[in-house]
Design an enzyme around this catalytic site. Structure first.
Site, PDB file in Angstrom:
ATOM      1  N   LYS A 115       9.090   7.500   1.977  1.00 43.92           N
ATOM      2  CA  LYS A 115       8.498   7.888   0.693  1.00 43.92           C
ATOM      3  C   LYS A 115       8.687   9.370   0.411  1.00 43.92           C
ATOM      4  CE  LYS A 115       5.306   4.235  -0.334  1.00 43.92           C
ATOM      5  NZ  LYS A 115       3.989   3.809  -0.742  1.00 43.92           N
ATOM      6  N   LYS A 198      13.048  -2.777   1.456  1.00 44.56           N
ATOM      7  CA  LYS A 198      12.015  -3.812   1.270  1.00 44.56           C
ATOM      8  C   LYS A 198      11.732  -4.029  -0.223  1.00 44.56           C
ATOM      9  CE  LYS A 198       7.753  -1.093   1.489  1.00 44.56           C
ATOM     10  NZ  LYS A 198       6.420  -0.932   1.985  1.00 44.56           N
ATOM     11  N   LYS A 201       6.490  -3.232  -5.069  1.00 42.11           N
ATOM     12  CA  LYS A 201       6.015  -3.300  -6.447  1.00 42.11           C
ATOM     13  C   LYS A 201       6.301  -2.005  -7.200  1.00 42.11           C
ATOM     14  CE  LYS A 201       1.333  -3.777  -4.748  1.00 42.11           C
ATOM     15  NZ  LYS A 201       1.095  -2.739  -3.754  1.00 42.11           N
TER      16      LYS A 201
HETATM   17  P1  TYM Z   1       0.670  -2.788  -0.279  1.00 41.73           P
HETATM   18  O1  TYM Z   1      -0.019  -3.053  -1.565  1.00 41.73           O
HETATM   19  O2  TYM Z   1       1.875  -1.931  -0.283  1.00 41.73           O
HETATM   20  O3  TYM Z   1       1.066  -4.150   0.431  1.00 41.73           O
HETATM   21  C1  TYM Z   1       0.093  -5.163   0.561  1.00 41.73           C
HETATM   22  C2  TYM Z   1       0.488  -6.102   1.690  1.00 41.73           C
HETATM   23  O4  TYM Z   1       1.760  -6.685   1.385  1.00 41.73           O
HETATM   24  C3  TYM Z   1       2.645  -6.477   2.481  1.00 41.73           C
HETATM   25  N1  TYM Z   1       3.997  -6.258   1.972  1.00 41.73           N
HETATM   26  C4  TYM Z   1       5.041  -7.018   2.305  1.00 41.73           C
HETATM   27  N2  TYM Z   1       5.134  -8.128   3.053  1.00 41.73           N
HETATM   28  C5  TYM Z   1       6.371  -8.690   3.185  1.00 41.73           C
HETATM   29  N3  TYM Z   1       7.492  -8.165   2.621  1.00 41.73           N
HETATM   30  C6  TYM Z   1       7.435  -7.052   1.872  1.00 41.73           C
HETATM   31  N4  TYM Z   1       8.512  -6.548   1.299  1.00 41.73           N
HETATM   32  C7  TYM Z   1       6.164  -6.436   1.661  1.00 41.73           C
HETATM   33  N5  TYM Z   1       5.736  -5.349   0.969  1.00 41.73           N
HETATM   34  C8  TYM Z   1       4.415  -5.255   1.168  1.00 41.73           C
HETATM   35  C9  TYM Z   1       2.145  -5.205   3.157  1.00 41.73           C
HETATM   36  O5  TYM Z   1       2.567  -5.171   4.502  1.00 41.73           O
HETATM   37  C10 TYM Z   1       0.652  -5.338   3.015  1.00 41.73           C
HETATM   38  O6  TYM Z   1       0.126  -6.094   4.067  1.00 41.73           O
HETATM   39  N6  TYM Z   1      -1.432   0.119   2.849  1.00 41.73           N
HETATM   40  C11 TYM Z   1      -1.517  -1.298   2.646  1.00 41.73           C
HETATM   41  C12 TYM Z   1      -2.831  -1.697   1.988  1.00 41.73           C
HETATM   42  C13 TYM Z   1      -3.977  -1.353   2.875  1.00 41.73           C
HETATM   43  C14 TYM Z   1      -4.287  -1.986   4.114  1.00 41.73           C
HETATM   44  C15 TYM Z   1      -5.430  -1.285   4.605  1.00 41.73           C
HETATM   45  C16 TYM Z   1      -3.730  -3.054   4.802  1.00 41.73           C
HETATM   46  C17 TYM Z   1      -4.880  -0.377   2.676  1.00 41.73           C
HETATM   47  N7  TYM Z   1      -5.757  -0.322   3.720  1.00 41.73           N
HETATM   48  C18 TYM Z   1      -5.991  -1.654   5.833  1.00 41.73           C
HETATM   49  C19 TYM Z   1      -4.319  -3.409   6.025  1.00 41.73           C
HETATM   50  C20 TYM Z   1      -5.433  -2.716   6.538  1.00 41.73           C
HETATM   51  C21 TYM Z   1      -0.303  -1.743   1.846  1.00 41.73           C
HETATM   52  O7  TYM Z   1       0.765  -1.688   2.348  1.00 41.73           O
HETATM   53  O8  TYM Z   1      -0.473  -2.168   0.608  1.00 41.73           O
END
Ligand code: TYM
Length: 332
Positions: A115, A198, A201
């Site tokens: 990032k 990856k 969004k």
């Molecule tokens: P976010 O919103 O980026 O992603 C949410 C969840 O989706 C999974 N994810 C994916 N899984 C498969 N393939 C992909 N390309 C892909 N992109 C995203 C992410 O691994 C995530 O599980 N920082 C976290 C949100 C968060 C969180 C936490 C998670 C905040 N606090 C505490 C676990 C525990 C996140 O990546 O959000």
């Protein structure tokens, strides 16, 4: 107890769905679950902070996200569903854990490296300390499992390290050490246009991702443009290095249908890339349409959605306060 979260930094994609959301209903039947909307994490997206916002833009995205949680089968009477910023203990613990985390550990995080490279000169420090807020989210609730996609595994490993460090310093089990849950398929979905990256969004090219609220026509168009390769005759087999595009499509289909990739390879022997794409479009449509229908029903009732967040925050706070109390019993 199981914790999982999504940041409302835009519309959710099928990668979020396949990585975590599609498992939440089933997890809810086996564990006490806490599902969080991580709006404080979403602030690290720079354009969110500096862009002049439309009125109520943030709350709109938060309610969109909550309505999708419900449409995927999350039951707020069974699970705790809450908004991160409404439970102040997250930021309180975040500060404390900052003081138990080494800078080098944060600089080594892959997500930060990727990032910060994209953001060039002006990187906000929230991007660097992002995993500490994640650690706070998890450690506040004494959870033993955290469900994430593969991209977040490193952050959960850091969470465990920080928790062990604090427990070690004070010779007391202040924090529960969680284990990471990553599902076999669907946990590493790649961009449709660049399958070495990856699916995200926040990708500026909207054709790289399928959003959960995309209409069927758009989904068909996006898959039609999805990268495969130029093997002739077509060869539908899984090989991430040599065939990243086809492998990604197989992974998406395998996760959606819950069929092992090896079975799909057999089925698609002597078939074309168009056959593969047509089956994916049909399968995505079958999965997303019922979710979209439910989403629009839930999304209409904002008072109901806000009430869920209020009740969720009340329950979450009660637990969070106990952890903070336990921590201060050794800090003071
Ligand atoms: P976010 O919103 O980026 O992603 C949410 C969840 O989706 C999974 N994810 C994916 N899984 C498969 N393939 C992909 N390309 C892909 N992109 C995203 C992410 O691994 C995530 O599980 N920082 C976290 C949100 C968060 C969180 C936490 C998670 C905040 N606090 C505490 C676990 C525990 C996140 O990546 O959000």
């Amino acid at each position: 107890m199981l914790f999982s979260a999504v940041q409302p930094s835009g519309l959710l994609t099928i990668a979020n769905y396949l990585g975590v959301l599609c498992h939440w209903k089933e997890m809810q039947d086996s564990y006490d679950c806490i599902y969080c909307i991580a709006d404080l994490h979403a602030m690290t997206a720079k354009k969110k902070i500096y862009k002049k916002k439309n009125k109520n833009e943030n709350i709109k995205t938060i309610l969109d996200t909550l309505a999708l949680y419900l449409a995927c089968g999350v039951d707020p009477n069974e699970s705790i569903v809450f908004l991160q910023s409404q439970v102040l203990e997250h930021t309180q613990l975040n500060w404390i854990l900052n003081c138990y985390t080494n800078l080098g550990e944060l600089f080594r995080m892959t997500q930060f490296k990727v990032k910060s490279k994209n953001e060039n000169a002006s990187i906000n420090s929230g991007l660097l300390t992002y995993p500490i807020l994640m650690a706070s989210d998890i450690l506040l609730y004494d959870v033993d499992k955290v469900l994430v996609g593969e991209d977040q595994k490193q952050h959960i490993e850091l969470t465990k390290k920080i928790a062990r460090r604090v427990n070690g310093i004070y010779s007391k089990e202040i924090f529960t050490i969680p284990s990471v849950v990553i599902t076999k398929s669907g946990s590493r979905i790649k961009s449709l246009l660049d399958p070495t990256k990856k699916m995200s969004k926040s990708d500026f090219n909207r054709n790289s991702s399928i959003f959960m609220l995309d209409n069927i026509e758009l989904i068909n168009k996006k898959f039609a443009k999805a990268v495969t390769d130029s093997e002739n005759p077509a060869n539908i087999s899984f090989n991430k290095q040599k065939k990243p595009g086809v492998s990604n499509l197989l992974e998406i289909l395998s996760a959606l249908k819950n069929i092992p990739i090896i079975e799909l390879e057999k089925f698609f022997l002597n078939k074309t890339y168009l056959d593969l794409k047509l089956m994916i479009c049909q399968t995505v449509k079958n999965k997303l349409l019922p979710i979209q229908e439910k989403y629009f029903l839930y999304r209409k009732d904002e008072e109901y959605l806000k009430d869920i967040l209020f009740r969720g925050a009340t329950k979450a706070k009660k637990r969070a306060k106990e952890t903070i109390k336990r921590l201060f019993s050794v800090l003071n």
